[in-house]
Enzyme design. Sequence first.
Site, short mmCIF file in Angstrom:
data_model
loop_
_atom_site.label_atom_id
_atom_site.label_comp_id
_atom_site.label_asym_id
_atom_site.label_seq_id
_atom_site.Cartn_x
_atom_site.Cartn_y
_atom_site.Cartn_z
N SER A 42 35.32 39.68 38.68
CA SER A 42 36.52 39.59 37.85
C SER A 42 37.12 38.21 37.99
O SER A 42 36.86 37.48 38.95
CB SER A 42 37.54 40.63 38.31
OG SER A 42 37.99 40.29 39.59
N LYS A 43 37.93 37.87 37.01
CA LYS A 43 38.52 36.54 36.95
C LYS A 43 39.32 36.22 38.21
O LYS A 43 39.36 35.09 38.66
CB LYS A 43 39.40 36.43 35.70
CG LYS A 43 39.55 35.00 35.25
CD LYS A 43 39.78 34.89 33.76
CE LYS A 43 39.95 33.46 33.35
NZ LYS A 43 38.75 32.65 33.39
N ARG A 44 39.93 37.26 38.75
CA ARG A 44 40.77 37.04 39.94
C ARG A 44 39.95 36.47 41.11
O ARG A 44 40.46 35.74 41.93
CB ARG A 44 41.44 38.35 40.37
CG ARG A 44 42.88 38.44 39.92
CD ARG A 44 43.44 39.79 40.17
NE ARG A 44 42.71 40.80 39.43
CZ ARG A 44 42.14 41.88 39.93
NH1 ARG A 44 42.21 42.10 41.22
NH2 ARG A 44 41.50 42.73 39.19
N GLY A 91 37.38 34.48 41.02
CA GLY A 91 36.68 33.20 40.81
C GLY A 91 36.33 33.04 39.35
O GLY A 91 36.93 33.67 38.50
#
Length: 478
Positions: A252-254, A256
């Site tokens: 997920s974007k969180r 990386g």
Amino acid sequence: MVRLRFAPSPTGYLHVGGLRTALFCWFYVRQQGGKLIFRLEDTDQKRLVEGAENGLIGMLEWAGIDLDESPRSGGESGPYRQSERLEIYNQYVRKLLEEDNAYRCFCSLERLEKLKDEQRAKGETPRYDGFCRYLPREEVRRRTDSGEAHVVRMKIPEIPETMVLNDLIRGSVSIETSKTEDQIIIKSDGFPTYHLAVVVDDHLMKITHVVRGEEWLPSFPKHLLLYRYFGWDPPQFAHLPLILNPDRSKLSKRQGDVAVEDFRDQGYLPEVLVNFIALLGWSPAQDQEMFTLSELVEEFSFERVNKSGAVFNREKLDWMNQQYIQNLELEDLRRRLSPFLAKTPYAGEDVTLLRKAVKILQPRLVTLVEIGERLSLFFDDNPEAMDPEVLRLLREDTSKQVLSVFIEQLEFIENLTEDNFRSVVKNVQKATNIKGKNLWLPLRYAITLEAQGPDLKLMVDFFGKEKCLRLVRRAQQL
Ligand code: GLU
């Protein structure tokens, strides 16, 4: 002929999972001599991002994926956009309504919220209760004619049944229809939901294989029902495994980077990202790790895609990038570095010197973006020694001896080069009786202010005698 589609939503960037889907589709169609079309699934009006389509296609091109039926490949009809096909979906919804496979639902959001809360309170999975399914025809007509807001839902059969999908990756997968609800297929704004649009489009666009992420697996009963209601044969399906973080959570974007754009901007080579992503979930028949695009086209098969999640291992990506960079022709490397170089203060430096510096750096570069910080060693005249370890070592007695004898030795030679540097240092060793680390490290620190870095003799050659003298004298003062 096989016909596949890549059907992203316009989120504003290309997710690495999306790139993998596109790649697997592309490998397969190029191998089979089929077609790959691009379809923008832009029916969620709340999630539209300006310029998304060009961005997505641009990133596919960067990765080396060409699309069929798009103007860029000489075609005319694509890329396809669902938002331009609303009349088509409406036509098919009318058919579902007429044949009693769908119904209009007037339930308000408040009612639906309340229903969900009650179901949750009872420990049940929230699902629509079919309240509008049996409204009298007359009432439905009256409310529709008066313009009352409503959605259209597809009917899940009253008598539960087991839907079976023969997935190319997972084999036979069964899900009970009782696990699904009467899915909304047309929203109150008149736009279709994914479930209707995907089935209608895949059929009309003659798609033979639907390749998509595992997160869509639970939706297949709805899709197979729609195929049945329309009297169409479903295509084949391949649901790709999830891509995971090293802690096995979903990528997920969180945690990386997930956008292909980010990897491009950090200076990963397109062929490396493609090679790396191809190995996320697919394993080649033989023990090989580095593949060219054409090898991937040749080797790829859905049978060799795993069911279980694939871990995105950033260290491996770095390693691969470094390997590829090391093997590039110098000119090719320089060409690829040039957009990165343009953003550094060194863009205007002498071309011959830059070329020399790039050559020295080539074995060590992990990503192209590093070029900026790496070049500072070559071109910044007065870098500051920040590292306490460097300062401590340079202040030691043995270091001071090495540096001053090195300066004396330089008196005897005209030029300091890659070829004579070793013998100069040998002479320092003889004169001081200091050897090994105590001899080499102070010299490296004095000249580069780094414990590690490019080959010292190459750096010395790059700087030449005068600059080396200056750097060593400066180090004596630190
Ligand atoms: N628009 C969907 C997505 O972006 C595509 C799913 C599919 O390929 O059917 O996830």
